[in-house]
Design an enzyme around this catalytic site. Sequence first.
Site, PDB file in Angstrom:
ATOM      1  N   ASP A  17     -10.262   7.632   4.265  1.00 53.93           N
ATOM      2  CA  ASP A  17      -9.160   6.954   3.629  1.00 53.93           C
ATOM      3  C   ASP A  17      -7.964   7.141   4.975  1.00 53.93           C
ATOM      4  O   ASP A  17      -7.445   8.316   5.029  1.00 53.93           O
ATOM      5  CB  ASP A  17      -8.583   7.529   2.571  1.00 53.93           C
ATOM      6  CG  ASP A  17      -7.459   6.761   1.790  1.00 53.93           C
ATOM      7  OD1 ASP A  17      -6.756   6.177   2.581  1.00 53.93           O
ATOM      8  OD2 ASP A  17      -7.410   6.904   0.845  1.00 53.93           O
TER       9      ASP A  17
ATOM     10  N   SER B  58      -1.277  -9.172  13.698  1.00 52.63           N
ATOM     11  CA  SER B  58      -1.301 -10.312  12.818  1.00 52.63           C
ATOM     12  C   SER B  58      -0.404 -11.605  13.528  1.00 52.63           C
ATOM     13  O   SER B  58       0.504 -11.163  14.392  1.00 52.63           O
ATOM     14  CB  SER B  58      -1.006 -10.251  11.490  1.00 52.63           C
ATOM     15  OG  SER B  58      -0.605 -11.529  10.959  1.00 52.63           O
TER      16      SER B  58
ATOM     17  N   TYR C  95       4.480  -6.625   4.695  1.00 51.26           N
ATOM     18  CA  TYR C  95       3.313  -6.839   5.709  1.00 51.26           C
ATOM     19  C   TYR C  95       4.004  -7.281   6.957  1.00 51.26           C
ATOM     20  O   TYR C  95       3.489  -7.086   7.934  1.00 51.26           O
ATOM     21  CB  TYR C  95       2.562  -8.194   5.132  1.00 51.26           C
ATOM     22  CG  TYR C  95       1.161  -8.507   5.955  1.00 51.26           C
ATOM     23  CD1 TYR C  95       0.357  -7.471   5.765  1.00 51.26           C
ATOM     24  CD2 TYR C  95       1.190  -9.634   6.517  1.00 51.26           C
ATOM     25  CE1 TYR C  95      -0.991  -7.670   6.431  1.00 51.26           C
ATOM     26  CE2 TYR C  95      -0.023  -9.666   7.550  1.00 51.26           C
ATOM     27  CZ  TYR C  95      -0.944  -8.983   7.236  1.00 51.26           C
ATOM     28  OH  TYR C  95      -2.255  -9.164   8.128  1.00 51.26           O
TER      29      TYR C  95
ATOM     30  N   SER D 210       5.129  -4.612   8.878  1.00 54.62           N
ATOM     31  CA  SER D 210       4.101  -3.454   9.239  1.00 54.62           C
ATOM     32  C   SER D 210       3.526  -3.836  10.481  1.00 54.62           C
ATOM     33  O   SER D 210       3.298  -3.186  11.424  1.00 54.62           O
ATOM     34  CB  SER D 210       3.174  -3.336   8.154  1.00 54.62           C
ATOM     35  OG  SER D 210       2.230  -4.260   7.845  1.00 54.62           O
ATOM     36  N   LYS D 211       3.176  -5.317  10.730  1.00 52.37           N
ATOM     37  CA  LYS D 211       2.687  -5.842  11.641  1.00 52.37           C
ATOM     38  C   LYS D 211       3.399  -5.990  12.814  1.00 52.37           C
ATOM     39  O   LYS D 211       2.838  -5.895  14.198  1.00 52.37           O
ATOM     40  CB  LYS D 211       2.072  -7.315  11.477  1.00 52.37           C
ATOM     41  CG  LYS D 211       0.959  -7.268  10.357  1.00 52.37           C
ATOM     42  CD  LYS D 211      -0.335  -6.361  10.805  1.00 52.37           C
ATOM     43  CE  LYS D 211      -1.631  -6.183   9.906  1.00 52.37           C
ATOM     44  NZ  LYS D 211      -2.586  -5.184  10.263  1.00 52.37           N
TER      45      LYS D 211
END
Length: 274
Positions: A64, A142, A155, A158-159
């Site tokens: 993990d 991304s 998101y 984070s990217k």
Amino acid sequence: MANHIEGKVVLITGASSGIGSALAREYARLGVRVAAIARREERLHELVEGLEAGGAQALAIGCDVTRDGDLERAVGTALERFGRIDHVHANAGFGVAGWFHTLSLEDYRRQFETNVFGVLRTVQATREALWASGGNLALMGSVNSFISLPGNSPYCMSKASILALAHSLRHEFRPRGVAVTLVAPGFVQSEIRKVDNTGRLNENAPDPIPDWLPMNADKAARQIVRGVCRKRRIVVVTGHGKWSVRLQRHFPGVTHAIIHRFGVSSRPEPKKAE
Ligand SMILES: NC(=O)c1ccc[n+]([C@@H]2O[C@H](COP(=O)([O-])OP(=O)(O)OC[C@H]3O[C@@H](n4cnc5c(N)ncnc54)[C@H](OP(=O)(O)O)[C@@H]3O)[C@@H](O)[C@H]2O)c1
């Protein structure tokens, strides 16, 4: 691409599904030994059985990326089996979707724990082996590393962080002979749009993206591996992804106007199909 990577070793996080599984298959096809990492070990074992049946060497390692120490143990297991690591794909990730006013700090923390700290843990645990091999490090960003959409700020943040990390590490790792690539896909076929904000897969949730739009994961993996082997700084995958990133780079005002004018927003959090 000539098989100049045959016999090398790749470590891939998030290899139990989607792009990570496809990367494992592509590297195996090229004669690279594969250390496949994720939490769902049964999925990894299925993947590894398939790769071995095709003559490849592969290893499934349950891990993990949000747990301190897990990656060090996983990297130790991979080194024990294969003796070296040449390519690393910090690929594990998921998306927390929602409008800012509906989200808590905990939602942002959970997103960062996997997509940002999970990547940092992966780089920390593999750094020595990569410096020793002078290999390739691929960080999974991304199109959202470049373009932030409403309804998707955890998101996108984070990217965007991964883009920044890739830029810094490219300079820091270069003297050690390690090439750093940011991988930036547009829509690719995978389970990501069926995973909810807690990271749970809802198998029956409908994919909100029309079938014709996402790129096949195997095709995406071929393009990613080719770009990484060529030591590209950034590999944008999918035609729509390339156009979006170009538009944002050269005409950010136009991108903004399109998002605003047409009410473009992110997919919502997937719920179980009724
Ligand atoms: N598909 C797209 O359209 C697209 C577009 C741009 C970027 N990306 C990025 O591509 C990467 C791969 O996503 P995907 O699209 O292939 O989605 P996916 O099919 O849902 O695969 C995600 C992978 O990440 C693993 N993972 C998630 N949390 C983890 C954790 N805490 N520890 C270890 N592994 C974990 C999952 O494995 P377990 O659940 O078994 O742990 C799974 O193997 C992600 O970083 C994603 O943001 C995807």
